[in-house]
Design an enzyme around this catalytic site. Structure first.
Site, PDB file in Angstrom:
ATOM      1  CE  LYS A   1      -4.212   1.618   2.251  1.00  0.00           C
ATOM      2  NZ  LYS A   1      -5.025   1.885   1.070  1.00  0.00           N
TER       3      LYS A   1
HETATM    4  N1  PMP Z   1      -7.955  -1.905  -2.543  1.00  0.00           N
HETATM    5  C1  PMP Z   1      -7.399  -0.686  -2.545  1.00  0.00           C
HETATM    6  C2  PMP Z   1      -6.722  -0.198  -3.777  1.00  0.00           C
HETATM    7  C3  PMP Z   1      -7.468   0.119  -1.400  1.00  0.00           C
HETATM    8  O1  PMP Z   1      -6.914   1.333  -1.394  1.00  0.00           O
HETATM    9  C4  PMP Z   1      -8.141  -0.369  -0.260  1.00  0.00           C
HETATM   10  C5  PMP Z   1      -8.249   0.484   0.967  1.00  0.00           C
HETATM   11  N2  PMP Z   1      -7.176   0.270   1.842  1.00  0.00           N
HETATM   12  C6  PMP Z   1      -8.699  -1.648  -0.305  1.00  0.00           C
HETATM   13  C7  PMP Z   1      -8.580  -2.388  -1.468  1.00  0.00           C
HETATM   14  C8  PMP Z   1      -9.361  -2.232   0.893  1.00  0.00           C
HETATM   15  O2  PMP Z   1      -8.395  -2.619   1.835  1.00  0.00           O
HETATM   16  P1  PMP Z   1      -8.750  -2.729   3.367  1.00  0.00           P
HETATM   17  O3  PMP Z   1      -9.952  -3.579   3.460  1.00  0.00           O
HETATM   18  O4  PMP Z   1      -7.581  -3.377   3.986  1.00  0.00           O
HETATM   19  O5  PMP Z   1      -9.001  -1.344   3.836  1.00  0.00           O
END
Ligand code: PMP
Length: 306
Positions: free
Chosen positions: A157
């Site tokens: 991320k």
């Molecule tokens: N995909 C992307 C590209 C994101 O930015 C997010 C948000 N963090 C998610 C999926 C969902 O991830 P999470 O459930 O861990 O927040």
């Protein structure tokens, strides 16, 4: 409308005022987008008078994985990262549902191969659910392909990755949609601009597998677990063709910020009946019960702040 970040922030071990929360404009974070971040939520439970941070540990473990993948020389310990979120909550006396963001960034002014020092910043925005939780959202399939794992791994991320997500989101808004879905280089469904996605077909949940160039979403994993245990549903993780979206009875997107949002149409073609469906509603209920601490199950996913 810009978000309103709470006035007290966390920067490198200290609570500071918003106006003083600064990095150097020539840091690698600014020069090369060298940051790894997390977005997560704390849920206010009025009965318990408690703020529960949802899956704090898993978010900070994912962040540490990202720093390792980005070859940071200094990876802050889990406890320090977890403490940053709790300290920001306390410093702002947060007694409402809030969204937190934490970024571990490269603070040094050097060339491409900089690996330190690591800075850590965190802040909070008091924010409840989007009205789209009820109404659902419209989506288009972006003309931007999802970044590939061997170029800019979506599993990490990293702030720089979000150039790709922003391109998709801005294109979708300019075209009059609420959001964007992205395809992999092979043309299979990947994820939304800030969330993972699920299809519902014949009562079964189907979601792109972890090698579909997606973030290893904590909400996705939570939804899979709740679907299988609380709701007794079958969940398939596999490649998904674009045309299967038209065949789906329901669709929804999920993420820490987005929560569980019904997708009611894709490219102006209704998904199923074109409105939020019963399976999506059941997933939403199971999710919101757990995150608010309204059930005894999965208490280990909640970190109380007060
Ligand atoms: N995909 C992307 C590209 C994101 O930015 C997010 C948000 N963090 C998610 C999926 C969902 O991830 P999470 O459930 O861990 O927040």
């Amino acid at each position: 409308m810009p978000v309103t970040t709470e006035p007290r922030m966390y920067l490198n071990g200290k609570i500071v005022d918003y106006a003083d929360c600064k990095v150097h404009a020539f840091s690698s974070a600014v020069k090369y987008g060298a940051g790894v971040f997390e977005g997560l939520r704390g849920y206010w439970n009025d009965q318990a008078k408690q703020l529960y941070v949802f899956r704090l540990r898993e978010h900070m473990e994912r962040l540490r994985f990202g720093l390792k993948a980005m070859r940071y020389a200094d990876i802050p310990p889990l406890a320090e990262l977890e403490r940053a979120i709790v300290e920001v909550s306390r410093a702002n006396n947060i007694r409402a549902t809030a969204h937190f963001r934490l970024i571990a960034f490269l603070d040094g002014d050097d060339e491409l191969a900089t690996v330190g020092p690591t800075g850590v910043v965190a802040g909070a925005v008091v924010r409840g659910s989007s009205p789209r939780i009820e109404s659902g959202m419209t989506a288009m399939i972006s003309s931007y392909t999802r970044i590939a794992d061997n170029a800019m791994p979506p599993r990490v991320k990293c702030t720089a990755n979000y150039v790709n997500n922003r391109a998709a989101e801005l294109e979708a808004r300019a075209a009059g949609y609420d959001g964007a879905l992205m395809l992999t280089q092979e043309g299979k469904l990947s994820e939304a601009s800030g969330a993972c996605c699920f299809l519902v077909r014949n009562g079964k949940l189907i979601t792109p597998d972890l090698a579909s160039d997606i973030l290893e979403s904590i909400t996705r994993e939570t939804v899979i677990e709740l679907a299988r245990t609380t709701l007794g549903l079958t969940v398939e993780e596999r490649r998904i063709d674009r045309s299967e979206l038209v065949a789906a009875d329901e669709m929804f997107a999920c993420g820490s910020g987005w929560e569980v949002i019904p997708i009611v149409s894709v490219g102006r073609i209704d998904v199923g009946a074109g409105k939020p469906g019963p399976v999506t509603r059941a997933v939403q209920k199971a999710y919101f019960d757990v995150v608010h601490g309204r059930t005894n199950q999965h208490a280990g996913w909640l970190t109380p702040v007060w």
